[in-house]
Design a protein around this motif. Structure first.
Motif, PDB file in Angstrom:
ATOM      1  N   THR A  60       0.850  -1.195   0.000  1.00  0.00           N
ATOM      2  CA  THR A  60       0.000   0.000   0.000  1.00  0.00           C
ATOM      3  C   THR A  60       0.879   1.236   0.000  1.00  0.00           C
ATOM      4  O   THR A  60       2.055   1.187   0.356  1.00  0.00           O
ATOM      5  CB  THR A  60      -0.916   0.031   1.226  1.00  0.00           C
ATOM      6  N   ILE A  61       0.297   2.367  -0.401  1.00  0.00           N
ATOM      7  CA  ILE A  61       1.059   3.616  -0.401  1.00  0.00           C
ATOM      8  C   ILE A  61       1.526   3.950   1.007  1.00  0.00           C
ATOM      9  O   ILE A  61       2.631   4.461   1.202  1.00  0.00           O
ATOM     10  CB  ILE A  61       0.220   4.780  -0.997  1.00  0.00           C
ATOM     11  N   THR A  62       0.730   3.631   2.001  1.00  0.00           N
ATOM     12  CA  THR A  62       1.141   3.881   3.385  1.00  0.00           C
ATOM     13  C   THR A  62       2.337   3.029   3.762  1.00  0.00           C
ATOM     14  O   THR A  62       3.227   3.467   4.486  1.00  0.00           O
ATOM     15  CB  THR A  62      -0.025   3.595   4.354  1.00  0.00           C
ATOM     16  N   ASN A 108      -2.335   7.823   2.915  1.00  0.00           N
ATOM     17  CA  ASN A 108      -3.513   7.079   2.494  1.00  0.00           C
ATOM     18  C   ASN A 108      -4.735   7.951   2.716  1.00  0.00           C
ATOM     19  O   ASN A 108      -5.099   8.256   3.857  1.00  0.00           O
ATOM     20  CB  ASN A 108      -3.623   5.776   3.289  1.00  0.00           C
ATOM     21  N   THR A 109      -5.351   8.395   1.619  1.00  0.00           N
ATOM     22  CA  THR A 109      -6.493   9.300   1.746  1.00  0.00           C
ATOM     23  C   THR A 109      -7.663   8.651   2.483  1.00  0.00           C
ATOM     24  O   THR A 109      -8.547   9.360   2.982  1.00  0.00           O
ATOM     25  CB  THR A 109      -6.956   9.763   0.358  1.00  0.00           C
ATOM     26  N   ALA A 110      -7.672   7.320   2.566  1.00  0.00           N
ATOM     27  CA  ALA A 110      -8.757   6.641   3.278  1.00  0.00           C
ATOM     28  C   ALA A 110      -8.712   6.919   4.773  1.00  0.00           C
ATOM     29  O   ALA A 110      -9.707   6.719   5.483  1.00  0.00           O
ATOM     30  CB  ALA A 110      -8.685   5.141   3.028  1.00  0.00           C
ATOM     31  N   ASP A 111      -7.576   7.394   5.261  1.00  0.00           N
ATOM     32  CA  ASP A 111      -7.443   7.692   6.686  1.00  0.00           C
ATOM     33  C   ASP A 111      -7.921   9.097   7.030  1.00  0.00           C
ATOM     34  O   ASP A 111      -7.788   9.531   8.175  1.00  0.00           O
ATOM     35  CB  ASP A 111      -5.980   7.542   7.112  1.00  0.00           C
ATOM     36  N   PHE A 112      -8.458   9.815   6.043  1.00  0.00           N
ATOM     37  CA  PHE A 112      -8.855  11.207   6.253  1.00  0.00           C
ATOM     38  C   PHE A 112     -10.333  11.382   5.957  1.00  0.00           C
ATOM     39  O   PHE A 112     -10.872  10.787   5.011  1.00  0.00           O
ATOM     40  CB  PHE A 112      -8.039  12.135   5.337  1.00  0.00           C
ATOM     41  N   THR A 113     -10.985  12.205   6.775  1.00  0.00           N
ATOM     42  CA  THR A 113     -12.393  12.505   6.515  1.00  0.00           C
ATOM     43  C   THR A 113     -12.538  13.415   5.314  1.00  0.00           C
ATOM     44  O   THR A 113     -13.591  13.446   4.675  1.00  0.00           O
ATOM     45  CB  THR A 113     -13.038  13.164   7.741  1.00  0.00           C
ATOM     46  N   GLN A 114     -11.498  14.207   5.017  1.00  0.00           N
ATOM     47  CA  GLN A 114     -11.436  15.000   3.793  1.00  0.00           C
ATOM     48  C   GLN A 114     -10.130  14.681   3.083  1.00  0.00           C
ATOM     49  O   GLN A 114      -9.072  14.680   3.699  1.00  0.00           O
ATOM     50  CB  GLN A 114     -11.478  16.514   4.093  1.00  0.00           C
ATOM     51  N   PHE A 135     -12.308   3.572  -3.669  1.00  0.00           N
ATOM     52  CA  PHE A 135     -12.040   2.646  -2.572  1.00  0.00           C
ATOM     53  C   PHE A 135     -12.017   1.220  -3.098  1.00  0.00           C
ATOM     54  O   PHE A 135     -12.807   0.845  -3.957  1.00  0.00           O
ATOM     55  CB  PHE A 135     -13.101   2.779  -1.479  1.00  0.00           C
ATOM     56  N   GLY A 136     -11.101   0.455  -2.545  1.00  0.00           N
ATOM     57  CA  GLY A 136     -11.019  -0.949  -2.919  1.00  0.00           C
ATOM     58  C   GLY A 136     -11.079  -1.845  -1.690  1.00  0.00           C
ATOM     59  O   GLY A 136     -10.822  -1.414  -0.573  1.00  0.00           O
ATOM     60  N   ASP A 137     -11.454  -3.098  -1.936  1.00  0.00           N
ATOM     61  CA  ASP A 137     -11.574  -4.049  -0.839  1.00  0.00           C
ATOM     62  C   ASP A 137     -10.197  -4.495  -0.374  1.00  0.00           C
ATOM     63  O   ASP A 137      -9.267  -4.634  -1.178  1.00  0.00           O
ATOM     64  CB  ASP A 137     -12.396  -5.254  -1.301  1.00  0.00           C
ATOM     65  N   ASN A 138     -10.069  -4.704   0.922  1.00  0.00           N
ATOM     66  CA  ASN A 138      -8.821  -5.209   1.500  1.00  0.00           C
ATOM     67  C   ASN A 138      -9.166  -6.441   2.335  1.00  0.00           C
ATOM     68  O   ASN A 138     -10.112  -6.411   3.122  1.00  0.00           O
ATOM     69  CB  ASN A 138      -8.141  -4.146   2.350  1.00  0.00           C
ATOM     70  N   ARG A 169      -9.406  -0.329   4.118  1.00  0.00           N
ATOM     71  CA  ARG A 169      -9.702  -0.506   2.699  1.00  0.00           C
ATOM     72  C   ARG A 169      -8.655   0.223   1.863  1.00  0.00           C
ATOM     73  O   ARG A 169      -7.953   1.110   2.353  1.00  0.00           O
ATOM     74  CB  ARG A 169     -11.094   0.030   2.397  1.00  0.00           C
ATOM     75  N   THR A 170      -8.528  -0.109   0.633  1.00  0.00           N
ATOM     76  CA  THR A 170      -7.551   0.543  -0.233  1.00  0.00           C
ATOM     77  C   THR A 170      -8.173   1.765  -0.902  1.00  0.00           C
ATOM     78  O   THR A 170      -9.385   1.946  -0.886  1.00  0.00           O
ATOM     79  CB  THR A 170      -7.056  -0.426  -1.324  1.00  0.00           C
ATOM     80  N   GLY A 171      -7.284   2.605  -1.502  1.00  0.00           N
ATOM     81  CA  GLY A 171      -7.768   3.785  -2.223  1.00  0.00           C
ATOM     82  C   GLY A 171      -8.237   4.868  -1.297  1.00  0.00           C
ATOM     83  O   GLY A 171      -7.932   4.904  -0.101  1.00  0.00           O
TER      84      GLY A 171
END
Length: 614
Positions: free
Chosen positions: A192-194, A200-206, A218-221, A354-356
């Motif tokens: 993963t990018i992280t 990882n933009t998935a870790d941010f509300t914005q 978003f992708g499945d992990n 999740r990814t993405g």
């Protein structure tokens, strides 16, 4: 011609040698005078008229001054910052004061010229040399360094005040690591990018990446537990003691759940009940969500699938269960029964991201996301900037790696730069602002985009203080991405051009002939340019008191500019050669004595002539 003419000639010789002695005396007396130019003596004979060359006699003599103004003296270092010397051709323009009015000097407007550069600042802020002459020059704009005129004026630097200058540019040079060492990367999933130290933009509300950046869907992990103990591992009939037991081997467990156990999936609680039949099991969406302890593992996994959106799977050979995050949210699973949940192959608590990422890039990091941002970014340094009023602000920078070539094509090494706009941001308040540029790098570590040497950061505001648009200058090869063992950014240059208001503290003259002022705000700014002039007939200038000169018809008018250069903190000494002057002194003394001998001899001859009459 006769004896009396010889007397007259000898007297002229005495006068000429006396004139020479006077010049020698003056030269020796001024051997230590700054910028003094010695005067040599030139002798010329005076031939009386004669009708024929055979009747011509040697004549008398007269002496003339021969200036050596064009001959330079030795330049030596000085500890006074406002002293200066001229190397080569040229003169300082100066004026002499004719008096004072209200403690300020008054000038006649007549410009004189000197090479005596022992200038120092007086109480009124003028540069005055040891002979009392006031230095002239052209003032320059302290911000641009450009002259404000072309006519030299008497310089004065009393209580100079420089206004504040807002930060309009930041000069920056740094090396970014190929793999940044972020806190999140140590716990991130591989691939993963992280995991490569990125954000990882998935870790941010914005989504904090560049404003308008299309979101990565978003992708499945998937997360797979350890092999689960199942009925196949313990031969024998399935009994009521083996609860949550279905058909072996993939849907049966040797461990038991009991009434009161819970499993919480993405915030939704699944309760275990004991009603004696599967009739006690309720569907997801029905409150409360129940599952009877006599039901099967498959039923439990079906409920988890209803919550996450993706059905878990079971390895038929090992019983290992694979859970999926789905694309709706990150997966979070917890149980109050460590023993029974462990039988499923998972620890008491388990999370998976999740990814993405979700959402179009906003370019902002809000207060709620500060922890994630700090964990997934590295410091880019800090610099103190100033607004138009001179208020200092702390400009903090951080870098995030938003993409990595290690993820495979079409990914490439990409970074985003953020500055801190509000150190106290909370909730939805904006704490960090993306400068709005993707910085991408080639495989050799060189910057591929942007292609220029600078970008503009629009509307920079820090802690409520507006700096306006700021140019972020990288120069040539100023930003690179080479491997770094520490995983941190190596800051080579971080400077800005703003400053607070300041008052003049001292002045100095540099080797470019510029008067440089040191101000209370720490700035060294150009205040004036010292002008030089030259003459076609330098040695025909009229000498004045104090090593100064005035133009004459023979010297011609002053011409602006000169081929010479100025040396700061230096002084030009006298061009008098003591050894040469002593030699001339001996010659002059002998010549003077010889002339007195001529007078004595002529007198004896006159006395002999007078004796004839007796």
């Amino acid at each position: 011609m006769g004896i009396f003419d010889a007397l007259t000639t000898a007297v002229g010789g005495l006068q000429a040698q006396s004139f020479s002695l006077q010049n020698i005396s003056g030269n020796i007396a001024n051997a230590s005078t700054v910028g003094y130019k010695g005067i040599n003596t030139s002798f010329e004979d005076l031939i009386p008229d004669a009708t024929t060359p055979s009747r011509q006699v040697s004549g008398g003599v007269t002496a003339y001054a021969q200036a050596t103004i064009s001959t330079s003296g030795t330049v030596s270092a000085s500890t006074v910052a406002t002293n200066m010397a001229i190397n080569g051709d040229g003169f300082f323009s100066v004026q002499a004061s004719t008096g004072t009015v209200d403690n300020q000097p008054v000038f006649s407007g007549i410009t004189d010229y000197t090479r005596a550069g022992d200038f120092q600042v007086n109480a009124n802020g003028n540069l005055v040399n040891g002979a009392g002459y006031y230095l002239m020059g052209v003032t320059v704009d302290s911000k641009t360094g450009n002259p404000t005129g072309n006519v030299p004026q008497v310089l004065q630097f009393q209580n100079n005040f420089v206004p504040a200058q807002a930060t309009s540019s930041i000069q920056y040079a740094a090396n970014l690591p190929t793999v940044p060492a972020t806190t999140a990367s140590t716990t991130a999933a591989a691939g993963t990018i992280t995991g490569y130290g990125g954000l990882n933009t998935a870790d941010f509300t914005q989504n904090p990446l560049v404003l308008g950046t299309p979101a990565t869907p978003f992708g499945d992990n998937a997360v797979t537990g350890s092999a689960a103990l199942n009925q196949a591992a313990t031969p024998g009939p399935i009994t009521a003691a083996t609860l949550l037991s279905g058909t072996a081997p993939s849907n049966s467990l040797t461990s038991s759940f009991v009434a009161g156990n819970t499993i919480t999936v993405d915030g939704q609680v699944i309760n275990f009940v004991n009603t004696g039949s599967t009739a006690g099991t309720t569907a997801v969406g029905v409150t409360p969500i129940n599952i009877d302890i006599s039901d099967t593992v498959g039923t439990l996994l079906g409920k988890i699938a209803a919550i996450t959106g993706v059905a878990p799977t079971i390895n038929a050979s090992t019983g290992a269960i694979t859970l999926h995050t789905g694309t709706a949210a990150n997966l979070s699973v917890a149980s109050n029964n460590a023993s029974a949940f462990g039988a499923l192959g998972f620890p008491t608590t388990m999370t998976a991201a999740r990814t993405g990422g979700g959402g179009i890039g906003t370019g902002f990091v809000i207060g709620n996301d500060l922890t994630a941002f700090n964990n997934e970014s590295i410091s880019g340094g800090a610099v103190t900037g100033y607004n138009a009023a001179g208020t200092p602000v702390n400009v903090q920078l951080r870098w995030v790696k938003s993409d990595s070539a290690a993820l495979g094509s079409p990914h490439q090494d990409t970074w985003n730069l953020f500055y801190q706009t509000d150190p106290t941001a909370t909730g939805t308040q904006v704490g960090w602002v993306n400068v709005g540029q993707n910085f991408t790098f080639n495989s050799n570590g060189s910057l591929s985009s942007p292609s220029g040497t600078a970008i503009t950061i629009p509307g920079v505001t820090v802690s409520g203080q507006s700096l306006g648009n700021v140019s972020f200058n990288l120069g040539s090869n100023g930003l690179t991405q080479f491997a770094s063992t520490g995983g941190t950014a190596t800051i080579n240059t971080i400077q800005q051009n703003g400053y607070a208001a300041g008052q003049l503290q001292s002045v100095a003259i540099n080797n470019n002939g510029l008067v440089v002022g040191t101000f209370s705000n720490g700035q060294n700014l150009d205040l004036a340019s010292v002008t030089l002039s030259h003459f076609n007939g330098t040695n025909y200038l009229q000498a004045l008191n104090g090593e100064a000169y005035a133009p004459t018809e023979q010297s011609g008018a002053a011409i602006a500019g000169a081929s010479g250069t100025i040396s700061g903190s230096s002084l030009e000494g006298s061009n008098t050669d003591i050894a040469d002057q002593f030699t001339k002194l001996i010659v002059t003394q002998q010549a003077y004595s010889a002339n007195t001998k001529v007078i004595t001899t002529a007198n004896d001859m006159v006395q002999s002539l007078l004796a004839v009459l007796r």
